[in-house]
Motif scaffolding. Structure first.
Motif, PDB file in Angstrom:
ATOM      1  N   ASP A 100      -4.826  -4.234   5.076  1.00 52.48           N
ATOM      2  CA  ASP A 100      -4.493  -2.811   5.176  1.00 52.48           C
ATOM      3  C   ASP A 100      -5.027  -2.012   3.988  1.00 52.48           C
ATOM      4  O   ASP A 100      -5.571  -0.909   4.157  1.00 52.48           O
ATOM      5  CB  ASP A 100      -2.971  -2.623   5.265  1.00 52.48           C
ATOM      6  CG  ASP A 100      -2.390  -3.105   6.577  1.00 52.48           C
ATOM      7  OD1 ASP A 100      -3.163  -3.616   7.421  1.00 52.48           O
ATOM      8  OD2 ASP A 100      -1.163  -2.984   6.760  1.00 52.48           O
ATOM      9  N   ASN A 101      -4.869  -2.542   2.784  1.00 54.19           N
ATOM     10  CA  ASN A 101      -5.302  -1.801   1.599  1.00 54.19           C
ATOM     11  C   ASN A 101      -6.811  -1.581   1.600  1.00 54.19           C
ATOM     12  O   ASN A 101      -7.297  -0.508   1.217  1.00 54.19           O
ATOM     13  CB  ASN A 101      -4.877  -2.542   0.330  1.00 54.19           C
ATOM     14  CG  ASN A 101      -3.386  -2.448   0.098  1.00 54.19           C
ATOM     15  OD1 ASN A 101      -2.722  -1.578   0.658  1.00 54.19           O
ATOM     16  ND2 ASN A 101      -2.855  -3.332  -0.728  1.00 54.19           N
ATOM     17  N   THR A 102      -7.550  -2.599   2.035  1.00 56.84           N
ATOM     18  CA  THR A 102      -9.008  -2.464   2.124  1.00 56.84           C
ATOM     19  C   THR A 102      -9.375  -1.396   3.142  1.00 56.84           C
ATOM     20  O   THR A 102     -10.293  -0.584   2.912  1.00 56.84           O
ATOM     21  CB  THR A 102      -9.652  -3.811   2.507  1.00 56.84           C
ATOM     22  OG1 THR A 102      -9.352  -4.777   1.503  1.00 56.84           O
ATOM     23  CG2 THR A 102     -11.165  -3.681   2.647  1.00 56.84           C
ATOM     24  N   ALA A 103      -8.675  -1.370   4.269  1.00 57.42           N
ATOM     25  CA  ALA A 103      -8.953  -0.370   5.306  1.00 57.42           C
ATOM     26  C   ALA A 103      -8.708   1.041   4.776  1.00 57.42           C
ATOM     27  O   ALA A 103      -9.490   1.961   5.046  1.00 57.42           O
ATOM     28  CB  ALA A 103      -8.087  -0.636   6.533  1.00 57.42           C
ATOM     29  N   ILE A 104      -7.646   1.220   4.007  1.00 53.08           N
ATOM     30  CA  ILE A 104      -7.356   2.543   3.433  1.00 53.08           C
ATOM     31  C   ILE A 104      -8.456   2.954   2.465  1.00 53.08           C
ATOM     32  O   ILE A 104      -9.016   4.056   2.548  1.00 53.08           O
ATOM     33  CB  ILE A 104      -5.987   2.532   2.720  1.00 53.08           C
ATOM     34  CG1 ILE A 104      -4.859   2.358   3.733  1.00 53.08           C
ATOM     35  CG2 ILE A 104      -5.796   3.834   1.924  1.00 53.08           C
ATOM     36  CD1 ILE A 104      -3.510   2.066   3.103  1.00 53.08           C
TER      37      ILE A 104
END
Length: 324
Positions: A100-104
């Protein structure tokens, strides 16, 4: 004049050749992954086609055209995260491949990259293009927020839904056309006619998506039908069926909306039967046709030779004649 398929080939080749050489690679790998998924590239193609109404050297605006495609894919990346979607265009979504953090963060980088690409235009048009693009990006956020809020409301009105899809879907199509027109040297009136053409086609296109989700042929549509029904999505047809249903029909519909456990095929069949009884398919088709007709009137008003608009007309017809 280039055909829409030629424009698509040009954009695909240009985007495939992009290389993001900055580091860390972990930030840019998801960007390359998202762009490698392909897609219809409708927005950059529309920009090139609007430009081509006035000028031939479409390669001069590959930068801004790439910008709208990068921006569009950024919105999809974040949409997938917000929806916790597993797949996009048949491939695992970024937050599933990475986290999720990478996607953000990679999504944020795509927004910045989009601005860099958009800014690759003549100085005399830079402020107008950036102002339009910024306004459009803000409106898309507004549309997404409306869509999210609709999930928790049972009193959504038809005009609110139309405004939501105008913001969430139509404005980027419209802005792509208008930016192409501006960069091509179009008059202010022509640029605005093309913008309004894009708005109306965008709304008509989304209304058709709503129809296809209920009445489409899975083999043609490319995905299973009934998804909107299963998740109680506030589509134009659901809003209108609640508006026109009698007491018994409304009670039956609300029973299915409230049900926490059900067989998917039974819910789809029952809700579709209510749609058929109340006649909302025709209501939706009529509104879609009104927007399509208005779109073509705006395109007709663009002050260039009729034969130059043939490709845009043909592309629009192909978009609006997907099989139900």
């Amino acid at each position: 004049m280039f055909t829409s398929s030629q424009m698509l080939d040009k954009m695909n080749a240009h985007i495939e050749a992009l290389r993001f050489t900055r580091s860390p690679k972990g930030l840019y790998a998801p960007v390359e992954y998202v762009l490698s998924m392909g897609g219809k590239r409708i927005r950059p193609v529309l920009m090139l086609m609007a430009y081509n109404l006035y000028k031939e050297d479409v390669a001069r605006i590959y930068g801004p055209a790439t910008g709208v495609e990068v921006y569009h894919n950024y919105t999809l990346l974040h949409d997938d995260l917000m929806d916790n979607a597993d797949k996009r265009r048949g491939k695992a979504t970024v937050h599933k491949v990475w986290d999720d953090n990478t996607a953000i963060l990679s999504g944020d980088a795509m927004l910045v990259l989009a601005y860099q690409f958009i800014s690759d235009c003549p100085t005399e048009h830079l402020k107008e293009v950036l102002d339009l693009f910024s306004q459009t990006a803000l409106e898309i956020c507004e549309g997404q927020q409306m869509d999210m809020e609709f999930e928790h409301r049972d009193d959504v009105l038809a005009n609110e839904y139309i405004e939501m899809i105008r913001l969430k879907t139509a404005v980027l199509l419209a802005a792509s056309l208008k930016i192409g027109a501006i960069l091509g040297g179009a008059s202010a009136s022509d640029a605005e006619y093309l913008y309004q053409f894009g708005i109306r086609i965008g709304v008509a296109f989304q209304l058709q998506d709503d129809l296809l989700d209920v009445y489409g042929d899975t083999a043609v549509f490319g995905k299973n039908i009934g998804g909107d029904i299963l998740c109680n999505k506030k589509t134009y047809m659901l809003i209108k069926v609640l508006e026109h249903a009698n007491e018994a029909q409304r009670g039956e519909l609300k029973k299915w909306i409230a049900a926490e456990t059900f067989k998917a095929d039974e819910k789809i069949k029952a809700v579709t039967l209510l749609y058929d009884e109340i006649g909302v398919r025709t209501v939706c088709e009529n509104l879609m046709q009104q927007y399509y007709t208005s779109a073509m009137e705006n395109l007709s008003a663009v002050n260039v030779a009729a034969e130059l608009k043939t490709e845009l007309i043909d592309l629009t017809k192909s978009l609006m004649h997907r099989k139900l």
